[in-house]
Scaffold this active site. Sequence first.
Site, short mmCIF file in Angstrom:
data_model
loop_
_atom_site.label_atom_id
_atom_site.label_comp_id
_atom_site.label_asym_id
_atom_site.label_seq_id
_atom_site.Cartn_x
_atom_site.Cartn_y
_atom_site.Cartn_z
N LYS A 205 0.81 -1.22 0.00
CA LYS A 205 0.00 0.00 0.00
C LYS A 205 0.84 1.27 0.00
O LYS A 205 2.02 1.27 0.34
CB LYS A 205 -0.99 -0.02 1.16
N ARG A 239 -4.09 -9.77 5.04
CA ARG A 239 -4.39 -9.85 3.61
C ARG A 239 -3.15 -9.40 2.84
O ARG A 239 -2.67 -8.29 3.03
CB ARG A 239 -5.58 -8.94 3.29
#
Length: 262
Positions: A205, A239
């Site tokens: 991210k 995740r």
Amino acid sequence: MGVLNVTPDSFSDGGHYTTMDAAVRQAENMLRDGARIIDIGGESTRPGAEVVSSEEELERVVPVVARLVEEFGCLVSLDTSCPEVMREGAKAGAGIINDVRSLTREGALEAAAASELAVCVMHMRGEPATMQQQVDYGAPIEEEVFRFLEDRVRVCQAAGISKDRMIVDPGFGFAKTIEHNLRLMNRLHSLQSLERPLLVGVSRKSMIGKALGREVEDRLPGGLALAALAVQQGAAILRTHDVGPTVDAVNMAWAVLKEGTN
Ligand code: 7PJ
């Protein structure tokens, strides 16, 4: 939880057979690397992404769910906000609904409740396309996230989804600045008082990109550091796009944490 994107942009050939074939091989690799859940998504939820039709999403996702359940007998989660995908995905053998919109689409609460699947709700504001314009919060981010998740658990319960079916996720990168993301990681442990398993998605991210000045292909070491911090603060599910290295990072963190309980 290994990420399996079945969006056309993630498989450049675009052909149906090629997508299926590539998806099965990628899932097989992630399971071999130690994934316990395969998260299948047919809609890109990255900031600024376009919305896809439910027909298109159904067509991309459901055959892959059926194939993975049949071939590997693995636990599949549906990364979807779409009620039809929840219904058809459940019929195809999925075990979890992972909705970044926390069942706010029309019909989603009802579809999820009827499915009897586990449900992950996640903190976000607005839509992925516009969420980064909504980063002004009145209270500290961990309090906003806590209240939001507490409320979504309550709404789900009222719709017939029992609390023991629910998973909560603070939504790293969703309607958050880099400062929010760093602060939230420091205070992740405070979400344990929701008394639900905590799911954390930080893999590749932009918070890693911003903190380290790394492009998306060079964010694995930063992601592993965040994975270890998340595990130490009680994260139950991570995740990730990089299952093998993440499993090692998690197991290393666990080895240390377990020693501490002696
Ligand atoms: C998350 C997700 C996350 C959950 C995405 C990306 C964006 N689902 N789907 N949590 N992120 N539950 O992987 O960069 O953090 S898509």
